[in-house]
Design an enzyme around this catalytic site. Structure first.
Site, PDB file in Angstrom:
ATOM      1  N   ASN A  12      24.033   1.139 -13.126  1.00 26.38           N
ATOM      2  CA  ASN A  12      24.946   0.914 -14.243  1.00 26.38           C
ATOM      3  C   ASN A  12      26.356   0.814 -13.656  1.00 26.38           C
ATOM      4  OD1 ASN A  12      26.539   0.995 -16.502  1.00 26.38           O
ATOM      5  ND2 ASN A  12      25.606   2.827 -17.395  1.00 26.38           N
ATOM      6  N   ARG A  69      21.864  -2.431 -15.866  1.00 28.70           N
ATOM      7  CA  ARG A  69      22.400  -2.455 -17.218  1.00 28.70           C
ATOM      8  C   ARG A  69      23.456  -3.557 -17.284  1.00 28.70           C
ATOM      9  NH1 ARG A  69      27.147   0.899 -19.903  1.00 28.70           N
ATOM     10  NH2 ARG A  69      26.749   0.327 -22.055  1.00 28.70           N
ATOM     11  N   HIS A 158      24.780  -0.737 -27.465  1.00 27.56           N
ATOM     12  CA  HIS A 158      23.928   0.470 -27.435  1.00 27.56           C
ATOM     13  C   HIS A 158      22.470   0.141 -27.726  1.00 27.56           C
ATOM     14  CE1 HIS A 158      27.446   3.425 -28.561  1.00 27.56           C
ATOM     15  NE2 HIS A 158      27.282   3.353 -27.243  1.00 27.56           N
ATOM     16  N   LEU A 187      25.888   8.936 -31.367  1.00 25.66           N
ATOM     17  CA  LEU A 187      27.237   9.497 -31.446  1.00 25.66           C
ATOM     18  C   LEU A 187      27.625  10.106 -30.105  1.00 25.66           C
ATOM     19  CD1 LEU A 187      26.765  11.378 -34.891  1.00 25.66           C
ATOM     20  CD2 LEU A 187      27.439   8.985 -34.532  1.00 25.66           C
ATOM     21  N   GLY A 190      31.336   6.531 -27.156  1.00 30.18           N
ATOM     22  CA  GLY A 190      31.202   5.382 -28.045  1.00 30.18           C
ATOM     23  C   GLY A 190      30.202   5.791 -29.117  1.00 30.18           C
ATOM     24  N   ARG A 219      38.185   5.035 -29.875  1.00 30.26           N
ATOM     25  CA  ARG A 219      38.262   3.780 -30.633  1.00 30.26           C
ATOM     26  C   ARG A 219      38.315   4.045 -32.129  1.00 30.26           C
ATOM     27  NH1 ARG A 219      33.193   1.947 -27.755  1.00 30.26           N
ATOM     28  NH2 ARG A 219      33.897   1.548 -25.643  1.00 30.26           N
ATOM     29  N   ARG A 262      33.982  18.693 -28.887  1.00 27.12           N
ATOM     30  CA  ARG A 262      33.938  20.162 -28.797  1.00 27.12           C
ATOM     31  C   ARG A 262      35.306  20.765 -29.087  1.00 27.12           C
ATOM     32  NH1 ARG A 262      30.672  19.779 -23.267  1.00 27.12           N
ATOM     33  NH2 ARG A 262      32.058  17.988 -23.249  1.00 27.12           N
ATOM     34  N   GLY A 308      25.664  12.680 -27.088  1.00 23.93           N
ATOM     35  CA  GLY A 308      26.351  13.974 -27.007  1.00 23.93           C
ATOM     36  C   GLY A 308      26.580  14.671 -28.335  1.00 23.93           C
ATOM     37  N   GLU A 311      23.302  14.862 -30.644  1.00 23.49           N
ATOM     38  CA  GLU A 311      22.299  15.827 -30.181  1.00 23.49           C
ATOM     39  C   GLU A 311      22.773  17.263 -30.281  1.00 23.49           C
ATOM     40  OE1 GLU A 311      21.188  14.571 -26.163  1.00 23.49           O
ATOM     41  OE2 GLU A 311      21.035  12.515 -26.887  1.00 23.49           O
ATOM     42  N   GLU A 360      18.929   6.290 -21.777  1.00 20.16           N
ATOM     43  CA  GLU A 360      19.078   4.850 -21.552  1.00 20.16           C
ATOM     44  C   GLU A 360      18.524   4.432 -20.191  1.00 20.16           C
ATOM     45  OE1 GLU A 360      23.125   5.588 -23.238  1.00 20.16           O
ATOM     46  OE2 GLU A 360      23.032   3.450 -23.631  1.00 20.16           O
TER      47      GLU A 360
HETATM   48  P1  ADP Z   1      28.866   8.985 -23.345  1.00 17.01           P
HETATM   49  O1  ADP Z   1      28.997   8.076 -24.518  1.00 17.01           O
HETATM   50  O2  ADP Z   1      30.052   8.955 -22.436  1.00 17.01           O
HETATM   51  O3  ADP Z   1      27.531   8.939 -22.640  1.00 17.01           O
HETATM   52  P2  ADP Z   1      27.943  11.504 -24.472  1.00 17.01           P
HETATM   53  O4  ADP Z   1      26.754  10.920 -25.107  1.00 17.01           O
HETATM   54  O5  ADP Z   1      27.763  12.493 -23.382  1.00 17.01           O
HETATM   55  O6  ADP Z   1      28.998  10.422 -23.988  1.00 17.01           O
HETATM   56  O7  ADP Z   1      28.812  12.204 -25.625  1.00 17.01           O
HETATM   57  C1  ADP Z   1      30.071  12.690 -25.384  1.00 17.01           C
HETATM   58  C2  ADP Z   1      30.550  13.443 -26.616  1.00 17.01           C
HETATM   59  O8  ADP Z   1      29.625  14.511 -26.913  1.00 17.01           O
HETATM   60  C3  ADP Z   1      31.914  14.086 -26.458  1.00 17.01           C
HETATM   61  O9  ADP Z   1      32.700  13.858 -27.611  1.00 17.01           O
HETATM   62  C4  ADP Z   1      31.591  15.557 -26.342  1.00 17.01           C
HETATM   63  O10 ADP Z   1      32.618  16.359 -26.847  1.00 17.01           O
HETATM   64  C5  ADP Z   1      30.388  15.652 -27.249  1.00 17.01           C
HETATM   65  N1  ADP Z   1      29.632  16.892 -27.019  1.00 17.01           N
HETATM   66  C6  ADP Z   1      29.040  17.315 -25.892  1.00 17.01           C
HETATM   67  N2  ADP Z   1      28.514  18.556 -26.067  1.00 17.01           N
HETATM   68  C7  ADP Z   1      28.798  18.912 -27.338  1.00 17.01           C
HETATM   69  C8  ADP Z   1      28.534  20.067 -28.137  1.00 17.01           C
HETATM   70  N3  ADP Z   1      27.884  21.104 -27.643  1.00 17.01           N
HETATM   71  N4  ADP Z   1      28.980  20.064 -29.405  1.00 17.01           N
HETATM   72  C9  ADP Z   1      29.648  19.007 -29.915  1.00 17.01           C
HETATM   73  N5  ADP Z   1      29.932  17.912 -29.227  1.00 17.01           N
HETATM   74  C10 ADP Z   1      29.512  17.855 -27.956  1.00 17.01           C
END
Ligand code: ADP
Length: 395
Positions: A12, A69, A158, A187, A190, A219, A262, A308, A311, A360
């Site tokens: 990637n 990718r 995505h 979520l 992006g 964004r 967070r 992130g 989940e 992914e």
């Molecule tokens: P990317 O799109 O870069 O792959 P991720 O899927 O890892 O990003 O998501 C990143 C987002 O997930 C960030 O906004 C981060 O704050 C949020 N995140 C990670 N852990 C938690 C958590 N325990 N509670 C809430 N948000 C979280």
């Protein structure tokens, strides 16, 4: 070739980074990220140097293929393809649609072809899954000739994640993928929503670029285009400044100064009004898309949260779906705070609300193997591979 015997390297390549993961069958056996490519002070000078470094550090004996990718496949690619010169030329032609991403993806492909000339290279596109969106969903209501000339339409992104997650949702519910309708909510930094009907994407919130749709880390997502004219005319902003504002200084960071959910959650819990407002703007936007996609699908079997925030944030999941009981949608507070891939709606709920961890890279592995075996993954990705032709809009 049996799934377990394959060794696939997933690459990637971003504008300043290379993420890589080596798989034996479905197991990741090595991986990492090279960052700050082309930046002064430390990082490798370019993608070629970075990739040479990556490949030198890996045991590539018996490598089956490299899965790349690629962000933008335009209207040309409805499925992953084996890379040849025509595919490289087509990805090149699509650069105007993804000026930041496609050149980096292409650099990865070209260097890998050069360094591993005997290994098949497969391109897996973020946009491909969404090629099943009907014209009515892909068409912006502007002058058709202008749209055609400049390639203006909804491509969606995505796709690898939405494909993986919607298939996993069917497995989780023990239902045939072809029979269920899912709203998938990715979520992460992006963010995008996708309506999947029987394994085919029928609507998605990202559009011609990843800027449209949900509120994201940096964004804005949806906004009135007049805002752009207003900033230009009244604020004297240059077009590049507006691009920068909407892509890098909006969303959560624009509303709170923090792009990390967070931090926003913590500040909201401390009673900070800006963080509280950002939380409300964020979850209200999701709810709006859930309602819209419910209407488009007619019947919804599952709503799945992933990436992130999807989940890991019970607060966002609960707020995004609050008050939708009349639509058969509810989140069980106990199940919501658990962990792992699971159903978080009450047992009697009409719509299964799920949490599924996206992967992914693994999806790229599966799609790469499927291309090599001339096999198609269920639904969604079953479109015949088109002969690459030069995009009309860009020629
Ligand atoms: P990317 O799109 O870069 O792959 P991720 O899927 O890892 O990003 O998501 C990143 C987002 O997930 C960030 O906004 C981060 O704050 C949020 N995140 C990670 N852990 C938690 C958590 N325990 N509670 C809430 N948000 C979280």
């Amino acid at each position: 070739m049996s799934g377990d015997a394959t060794r696939i390297l997933v690459l990637n390549c971003g504008s300043s980074s290379v993420k890589y993961r080596l798989y034996a069958g479905r197991d990741a056996v090595a991986g990492g990220t090279v960052e700050r490519i082309g930046e002064s002070g430390g990082g490798p000078a370019n993608h070629e140097m970075a990739l040479r470094e990556v490949l030198a550090g890996l045991d590539l004996t018996g490598l089956t293929a490299v899965g790349h990718r690629v962000v933008h496949g335009g209207t040309l690619f409805a499925a992953p393809v084996l890379v040849d010169d025509a595919v490289v030329a087509a990805i090149q032609d699509l650069i105007p649609l993804a000026p930041l991403h496609n050149p980096a993806n292409l650099a990865g492909i070209e260097v890998a072809r050069q360094l591993l000339p005997d290994v098949p290279q497969v391109a897996v596109f973020d946009t491909a899954f969404h090629r099943t969106i009907p014209e009515a969903g892909a068409t912006y209501a502007i002058d058709l000739a202008v749209a055609e000339r400049f390639g203006i339409r909804r491509y969606g992104f995505h796709g690898t994640s939405h494909a993986y997650v919607s298939r996993r949702t069917a497995a989780l519910l023990d239902r045939p993928y072809e029979e269920i309708n899912t709203i998938s909510l990715h979520l992460g930094n992006g963010a995008s929503a996708c309506a999947v009907a029987g394994g085919r994407s029928v609507a998605t919130s990202m559009g011609m670029s990843p800027l449209e749709g949900l509120v994201m880390g940096t964004r804005s997502g949806d906004l009135d285009p007049t805002i752009i004219f207003h900033l230009r005319r009244e604020g004297g902003f240059a077009v590049d400044d507006i691009d920068d504002l909407l892509n890098y200084r909006s969303g959560l960071v624009g509303l709170t100064g923090d792009n990390d959910m967070r931090a926003v959650l913590r500040r909201r819990a401390e009673g900070e009004p800006a963080a509280s407002l950002a939380f409300d703007v964020y979850s209200r936007r999701i709810k709006g898309y859930v309602g819209a996609y419910y209407a488009l699908l007619g019947r919804v079997d599952a709503i799945t949260f992933t990436a992130g925030i999807g989940e890991k944030s019970p607060e966002i999941r609960a707020a995004s779906l609050a008050g939708l009981e009349r639509l058969g949608i509810a989140v069980d507070p106990q199940r919501n705070v658990g962990s792992g891939d699971r159903v978080i709606s009450p047992p009697e709920a009409e719509v299964a609300v799920c949490v599924v961890a996206t992967d992914e890279e693994l999806e790229i592995v599966e799609e790469t193997v499927a291309v090599l075996e001339h096999r198609q993954l269920p639904a969604g990705t079953t479109q015949p591979v088109p002969e690459p032709e030069r995009p009309k809009a860009l020629s």
